[in-house]
Design an enzyme around this catalytic site. Structure first.
Site, PDB file in Angstrom:
ATOM      1  N   SER A 193       3.117   8.392  -7.673  1.00 47.58           N
ATOM      2  CA  SER A 193       2.767   8.165  -6.089  1.00 47.58           C
ATOM      3  C   SER A 193       4.132   8.904  -5.500  1.00 47.58           C
ATOM      4  O   SER A 193       4.382   9.697  -5.493  1.00 47.58           O
ATOM      5  CB  SER A 193       2.779   6.795  -5.956  1.00 47.58           C
ATOM      6  OG  SER A 193       2.041   6.657  -4.703  1.00 47.58           O
ATOM      7  N   HIS A 206      -5.259   3.630  -7.976  1.00 47.37           N
ATOM      8  CA  HIS A 206      -3.849   4.025  -7.793  1.00 47.37           C
ATOM      9  C   HIS A 206      -2.853   3.190  -8.704  1.00 47.37           C
ATOM     10  O   HIS A 206      -2.630   2.224  -8.475  1.00 47.37           O
ATOM     11  CB  HIS A 206      -3.588   3.985  -6.521  1.00 47.37           C
ATOM     12  CG  HIS A 206      -2.265   4.542  -6.027  1.00 47.37           C
ATOM     13  ND1 HIS A 206      -1.988   5.924  -6.139  1.00 47.37           N
ATOM     14  CD2 HIS A 206      -1.097   4.166  -5.550  1.00 47.37           C
ATOM     15  CE1 HIS A 206      -0.932   5.963  -5.667  1.00 47.37           C
ATOM     16  NE2 HIS A 206      -0.304   5.083  -5.468  1.00 47.37           N
TER      17      HIS A 206
HETATM   18  C1  GTR Z   1       1.462   4.688  -0.012  1.00 41.95           C
HETATM   19  C2  GTR Z   1       1.750   5.722   0.338  1.00 41.95           C
HETATM   20  C3  GTR Z   1       1.436   7.089  -0.421  1.00 41.95           C
HETATM   21  C4  GTR Z   1       2.067   6.884  -1.819  1.00 41.95           C
HETATM   22  C5  GTR Z   1       2.030   5.089  -1.841  1.00 41.95           C
HETATM   23  C6  GTR Z   1       3.046   5.057  -3.236  1.00 41.95           C
HETATM   24  O1  GTR Z   1       1.731   3.823   0.902  1.00 41.95           O
HETATM   25  O2  GTR Z   1       0.815   6.107   1.640  1.00 41.95           O
HETATM   26  O3  GTR Z   1       1.815   8.306   0.284  1.00 41.95           O
HETATM   27  O4  GTR Z   1       3.276   7.345  -1.885  1.00 41.95           O
HETATM   28  O5  GTR Z   1       2.309   4.467  -1.136  1.00 41.95           O
HETATM   29  O6  GTR Z   1       4.237   5.390  -3.592  1.00 41.95           O
HETATM   30  O7  GTR Z   1       2.601   4.086  -4.092  1.00 41.95           O
END
Ligand code: GTR
Length: 438
Positions: A276, A418
């Site tokens: 991420s 995610h």
């Molecule tokens: C979210 C963000 C993403 C990603 C994520 C993370 O809130 O929108 O770009 O980086 O966090 O790092 O888990």
């Protein structure tokens, strides 16, 4: 009264119309993002027609047809555009950089591994530094290849090992809390993201740093490593200078400075991996520091592997709104204005060539635009081909849970949401076995 009639009343009416529009239900496939109020596309049907900046045409309009021309001419142009327009320029290795061994334990993880902790001091006064936590497999003789990445919640969160020094986790303080008190992540709480025992069993070392040691992840230009470099009276990085992601990437390079001095680590075989926001960081670290032999982006999304021009999932406008301190100030001009960006993210992937790079997505992670992540690998492929290497082929993503690892750009999209999990790491080990084994 006239002013009221001419200006205030129409503005009021406009406000009401705008308000009611904002409340209007959105069509299927679009949502209103709660943190920014922006409309986000979650369906392929909303991807606009777009033209990507040409990878292999120089700014002077000439075609690049040899690896030499790529390396000496085109690559530096693209790197410079990302530096000044997206991530911001960082300094090099500080003269005062110093390494201090904090601990070594040869009997860690049921005698399977040696655990080391090393402090990397950034400045002469030793006011700022980061702690690298390292595990090395005991069964291996000589210098080992290593996976290295930043962690989200402190070094002590990556494993239950009770002897890991607690990171000074400078999380964003809650109401009534100060920075020093905001250490609220339990030991081992991120262990599912760090299968250290599996990596050790496969003959790899593992190293990690808490990103907050370099720059805490919230908007405060005074609390990151950048402040060491401010000129007299400076309070923010300049518009083209390093923001937080570039600071984290800089920290990764400082860890590499240490790996080069450790005879138990083979610094020519360091794979960097990030999930991420750390995926975005890892790609930038791989672009700016060619000492990293293999670069792995796990669900890095917007500002990482995903093509910005697709505007699916998180957009440039949204990321700049919610995380205004991640990218350099110049990047803000591209919020809602992707088509004028001098670069797109396939060019970031191409900056890894000819080194192997791996892009991973999750089917349920629409926010990161899995297809856009895949396509940047496809569009980076012509640069790998210049080097006689294979990349990724075809406009359609490979099926879910079917990794593609034939060439120098690896890819998978796995079932689920995610996260970075054991499935992801297994693919990285396979890919690293192919490219980093002697
Ligand atoms: C979210 C963000 C993403 C990603 C994520 C993370 O809130 O929108 O770009 O980086 O966090 O790092 O888990």
């Amino acid at each position: 009264m006239t002013v009221l009639r001419k200006l205030v009343i129409p503005a009021f009416v406009l406000c009401i119309v705008w308000q009611s529009k904002a409340q209007e239900p959105l069509p299927a496939g679009q949502v209103r993002d709660a943190s920014s109020g922006l409309v986000i596309n979650l369906d392929e049907a909303y991807v606009p027609a777009y033209i990507l900046p040409d990878l292999l045409t120089t700014e002077g309009g000439e075609k690049v047809t040899t690896p030499e021309r790529w390396t000496n001419e085109r690559r530096p142009e693209i790197l410079e555009a990302f530096t000044t327009q997206v991530y911001g320029r960082a300094p090099g290795r500080p003269d005062a950089l110093e390494f201090e061994d904090l601990s070594v334990d040869r009997y860690a993880l049921s005698n399977m591994a040696t655990r080391k902790e090393v402090k990397v001091w950034f400045d002469e006064g030793k006011t700022r530094g980061m702690t690298i936590l390292i595990y090395l497999p005991n069964k291996n003789q000589g210098a080992v290849p290593l996976f290295f990445g930043l962690n989200f919640k402190g070094n002590h969160s990556v494993n239950d090992d009770p002897y890991i020094t607690m990171s000074e986790t400078r999380a964003k303080p809650r109401e009534g809390q100060n920075e020093e008190d905001s250490r609220d992540w339990p030991r081992g709480s991120e262990a599912s993201r760090w299968p250290i025992e599996m990596l050790i069993a496969n003959g790899y070392g593992v190293a990690t740093v808490y990103r907050g040691d370099i720059d805490p992840d919230y908007d405060n230009p005074a609390n990151g490593v950048q402040s060491l470099y401010y000129a007299e009276g400076q309070t923010h990085p300049a518009d083209d200078e390093w923001a937080t992601l570039a600071a984290w990437a800089w920290g990764m390079s400082r860890a590499m400075d240490y790996f080069e001095t450790d005879e138990d680590i083979d610094a020519s075989r360091v794979a960097i991996v990030g999930h991420s926001r750390h995926g975005k960081t890892t790609l930038w670290a791989g672009a700016t520091d060619e000492r990293f032999a293999l670069v792995i982006s796990n669900e890095s999304g917007c500002g990482g592997a995903a093509l910005s021009r697709r505007r699916l999932g998180e957009t440039v406008a949204r990321i700049n709104h919610v995380f205004p301190y991640w990218f350099c100030e110049n990047f803000k001009q591209y919020s809602g204005n992707e088509d004028v960006m001098p670069v797109d993210q396939h060019q970031l992937i191409a900056l890894m060539a000819p080194r192997p790079v791996y892009i991973a997505s999750a089917a349920g992670d629409t926010w990161a635009d899995p297809k856009g992540e895949y396509l940047s690998g496809v569009h980076a492929t012509p640069v790998y081909e210049l080097f006689g290497l294979e990349g990724l082929y075809g406009q359609d993503q490979p099926p879910v849970d079917t990794p593609v690892q034939n060439g120098h750009i690896g890819y998978h999209v796995r079932t689920g949401g995610h996260d970075i999990n054991l499935y992801d790491w297994r693919q990285y080990v396979k890919f690293a076995d192919k490219h980093l084994r002697k």
